[in-house]
Design a protein around this motif. Sequence first.
Motif, PDB file in Angstrom:
ATOM      1  N   ILE A   3       0.835  -1.205   0.000  1.00 15.17           N
ATOM      2  CA  ILE A   3       0.000   0.000   0.000  1.00 15.17           C
ATOM      3  C   ILE A   3       0.869   1.255   0.000  1.00 15.17           C
ATOM      4  CG2 ILE A   3      -0.216   0.240   2.519  1.00 15.17           C
ATOM      5  CD1 ILE A   3      -3.214   0.884   1.986  1.00 15.17           C
ATOM      6  N   LYS A   4       2.121   1.133   0.497  1.00 17.01           N
ATOM      7  CA  LYS A   4       3.046   2.264   0.506  1.00 17.01           C
ATOM      8  C   LYS A   4       3.573   2.579  -0.891  1.00 17.01           C
ATOM      9  CE  LYS A   4       2.921   2.790   5.013  1.00 17.01           C
ATOM     10  NZ  LYS A   4       2.471   1.526   5.563  1.00 17.01           N
ATOM     11  N   ALA A   5       3.315   1.692  -1.867  1.00 15.47           N
ATOM     12  CA  ALA A   5       3.680   1.958  -3.259  1.00 15.47           C
ATOM     13  C   ALA A   5       2.448   2.300  -4.097  1.00 15.47           C
ATOM     14  CB  ALA A   5       4.393   0.745  -3.860  1.00 15.47           C
ATOM     15  N   VAL A   6       1.345   1.607  -3.848  1.00 15.97           N
ATOM     16  CA  VAL A   6       0.137   1.803  -4.665  1.00 15.97           C
ATOM     17  C   VAL A   6      -0.485   3.175  -4.419  1.00 15.97           C
ATOM     18  CG1 VAL A   6      -2.190   0.947  -5.152  1.00 15.97           C
ATOM     19  CG2 VAL A   6      -0.316  -0.675  -4.768  1.00 15.97           C
ATOM     20  N   ALA A   7      -0.696   3.534  -3.143  1.00 13.18           N
ATOM     21  CA  ALA A   7      -1.343   4.816  -2.839  1.00 13.18           C
ATOM     22  C   ALA A   7      -0.515   6.016  -3.302  1.00 13.18           C
ATOM     23  CB  ALA A   7      -1.653   4.910  -1.345  1.00 13.18           C
ATOM     24  N   PRO A   8       0.818   6.041  -3.109  1.00  7.81           N
ATOM     25  CA  PRO A   8       1.603   7.171  -3.633  1.00  7.81           C
ATOM     26  C   PRO A   8       1.537   7.299  -5.150  1.00  7.81           C
ATOM     27  CG  PRO A   8       2.832   6.086  -1.899  1.00  7.81           C
ATOM     28  CD  PRO A   8       1.631   5.227  -2.175  1.00  7.81           C
ATOM     29  N   TYR A   9       1.380   6.198  -5.871  1.00  4.58           N
ATOM     30  CA  TYR A   9       1.233   6.296  -7.323  1.00  4.58           C
ATOM     31  C   TYR A   9      -0.016   7.116  -7.670  1.00  4.58           C
ATOM     32  CZ  TYR A   9       0.545   5.082 -12.211  1.00  4.58           C
ATOM     33  OH  TYR A   9       0.352   5.165 -13.568  1.00  4.58           O
ATOM     34  N   LEU A  10      -1.010   7.061  -6.801  1.00 10.82           N
ATOM     35  CA  LEU A  10      -2.246   7.817  -7.009  1.00 10.82           C
ATOM     36  C   LEU A  10      -2.189   9.204  -6.390  1.00 10.82           C
ATOM     37  CD1 LEU A  10      -4.770   4.894  -6.350  1.00 10.82           C
ATOM     38  CD2 LEU A  10      -4.046   5.826  -8.562  1.00 10.82           C
ATOM     39  N   GLY A  11      -1.010   9.593  -5.898  1.00  8.69           N
ATOM     40  CA  GLY A  11      -0.838  10.941  -5.376  1.00  8.69           C
ATOM     41  C   GLY A  11      -0.994  11.077  -3.882  1.00  8.69           C
ATOM     42  N   PHE A  12      -1.248   9.969  -3.169  1.00  8.41           N
ATOM     43  CA  PHE A  12      -1.430  10.052  -1.720  1.00  8.41           C
ATOM     44  C   PHE A  12      -0.073  10.072  -1.020  1.00  8.41           C
ATOM     45  CE2 PHE A  12      -1.951   8.179   2.507  1.00  8.41           C
ATOM     46  CZ  PHE A  12      -2.955   8.994   3.014  1.00  8.41           C
ATOM     47  N   ARG A  13       0.030  10.879   0.030  1.00  7.84           N
ATOM     48  CA  ARG A  13       1.252  10.950   0.828  1.00  7.84           C
ATOM     49  C   ARG A  13       0.900  10.844   2.307  1.00  7.84           C
ATOM     50  NH1 ARG A  13       2.680  10.195  -3.492  1.00  7.84           N
ATOM     51  NH2 ARG A  13       4.260  11.243  -4.770  1.00  7.84           N
ATOM     52  N   TRP A  14       1.686  10.077   3.044  1.00  7.90           N
ATOM     53  CA  TRP A  14       1.513  10.010   4.496  1.00  7.90           C
ATOM     54  C   TRP A  14       1.905  11.355   5.096  1.00  7.90           C
ATOM     55  CZ3 TRP A  14       1.029   5.903   1.722  1.00  7.90           C
ATOM     56  CH2 TRP A  14       0.361   4.786   2.221  1.00  7.90           C
ATOM     57  N   SER A  15       1.147  11.814   6.063  1.00  8.00           N
ATOM     58  CA  SER A  15       1.377  13.150   6.628  1.00  8.00           C
ATOM     59  C   SER A  15       2.664  13.212   7.448  1.00  8.00           C
ATOM     60  CB  SER A  15       0.187  13.564   7.498  1.00  8.00           C
ATOM     61  OG  SER A  15      -0.034  12.625   8.545  1.00  8.00           O
ATOM     62  N   GLY A  16       3.121  12.073   7.955  1.00  9.17           N
ATOM     63  CA  GLY A  16       4.370  12.015   8.709  1.00  9.17           C
ATOM     64  C   GLY A  16       5.198  10.856   8.216  1.00  9.17           C
ATOM     65  N   ASP A  17       5.869  10.187   9.154  1.00 14.33           N
ATOM     66  CA  ASP A  17       6.671   9.018   8.804  1.00 14.33           C
ATOM     67  C   ASP A  17       5.754   7.905   8.329  1.00 14.33           C
ATOM     68  OD1 ASP A  17       8.479   6.715   8.970  1.00 14.33           O
ATOM     69  OD2 ASP A  17       9.785   8.050  10.109  1.00 14.33           O
ATOM     70  N   ASP A  18       6.122   7.207   7.245  1.00 15.16           N
ATOM     71  CA  ASP A  18       5.266   6.145   6.720  1.00 15.16           C
ATOM     72  C   ASP A  18       5.754   4.755   7.141  1.00 15.16           C
ATOM     73  OD1 ASP A  18       7.510   5.761   5.202  1.00 15.16           O
ATOM     74  OD2 ASP A  18       6.528   5.886   3.254  1.00 15.16           O
ATOM     75  N   TYR A  19       6.465   4.679   8.254  1.00  8.78           N
ATOM     76  CA  TYR A  19       7.085   3.437   8.699  1.00  8.78           C
ATOM     77  C   TYR A  19       6.354   2.933   9.939  1.00  8.78           C
ATOM     78  CZ  TYR A  19      11.064   0.250   9.470  1.00  8.78           C
ATOM     79  OH  TYR A  19      11.868  -0.845   9.617  1.00  8.78           O
ATOM     80  N   TYR A  20       5.861   1.684   9.880  1.00  8.79           N
ATOM     81  CA  TYR A  20       5.030   1.150  10.963  1.00  8.79           C
ATOM     82  C   TYR A  20       5.780   1.086  12.296  1.00  8.79           C
ATOM     83  CZ  TYR A  20       7.569  -3.280  10.785  1.00  8.79           C
ATOM     84  OH  TYR A  20       8.552  -4.229  10.850  1.00  8.79           O
TER      85      TYR A  20
END
Length: 375
Positions: A313-330
Amino acid sequence: HHPENPHRQPIYTPIEIKSYLDISQADKLQLDMYCWLLSRAQGIEPPHAEFWLGQSSTSTQPSLKQGHLYDEYRLMRAIRAIAMIAISDFEPPPYITKHCHTCHWYGACQKKPQASFDIGLLVGLRKETQADFKKAGIDSLEQLVQLQPHELKQFRGINTTANFYHAQARAWVEQKPIWLTPLPDILKQGGWMFDLETYQDIHTGTEIVWSIGWGDEMGNCMVAVVVPEGKPHTLVINSQLTIYLTPNSDGAWRLMAQTTPDNKPIYHWTGYDSAMMKKSAPEDVQRALAHRLVDLHALFKKTVCFPISSLSIKAVAPYLGFRWSGDDYYLQAYLDYRRWLETFESDYLHHAVNYQADDVKALAVIWQYLTQNGE
């Protein structure tokens, strides 16, 4: 002996000997790492540790013995920082597989294959299949798209996945999404997005739920965070985010069931979340929710291919322009959660919750794309 050592077996506790008296941040991180390694090796909580500093002029004993307070947050922040150091000129040969998106070299490994449309860009491609392609003189995705999907079945590891790999190759070469099948009917029903976070219990090795997030198709989110022995409490951050503090994961599961009463599908990414529900949710929640769970990852994979080399999901959603507001690491989210339990400083809670909420919002972005663009 250690209080968490029920069989009273001898355990190793680290002592770091320094010739000087003033310890530095690096010294503390060194002993943090020893504590972390020993806790994993011995199956206990991080052990007590000490610094022995200087040397007495009258004996071989240290001038000062100083206890060390293990700080996992400090250690993991340092490890994370090391992983973000700029990549050197040395790069290992690129071979991209499903776990690569967590690796320090991931970005560098993508550059060379992307520049030449190397067949290694294909998600899930087995090494023996890649070797067969090389033997047949197929080095690039541009060559691969010249074949028909049924022709790919001659290569090891490709049979029912022939259309999938052919569509992936086209997505890269044409630099656009390639649709494999019509939009699954279930996606047209709308529903809820769902994600959870866990940590591994150091004694049993079992996964423990510490946060559950869910939300609607528009990205309005609710997050239940476990506060052991705490009193249930609700925090309304804004119109799009509500935080529930609950003393155990059963309470978190029940909050999710109570606030999603419409019997619509509940989408998640991969089978991990549904498996954790079976393992950890109370029976009444499983009866209410289990039949509603839908793996959005599986539907996405059989419906459309993006020019990306991971189905995280960390690759699919950014392809659609989505960005995590902070760190994207679980792991960072979990460390923020742990630090919040220790300090109850609200910033740590907000960091952890925002990560959980962003995972839910990412699901909504993918669902929206599929329903708005699929036929």
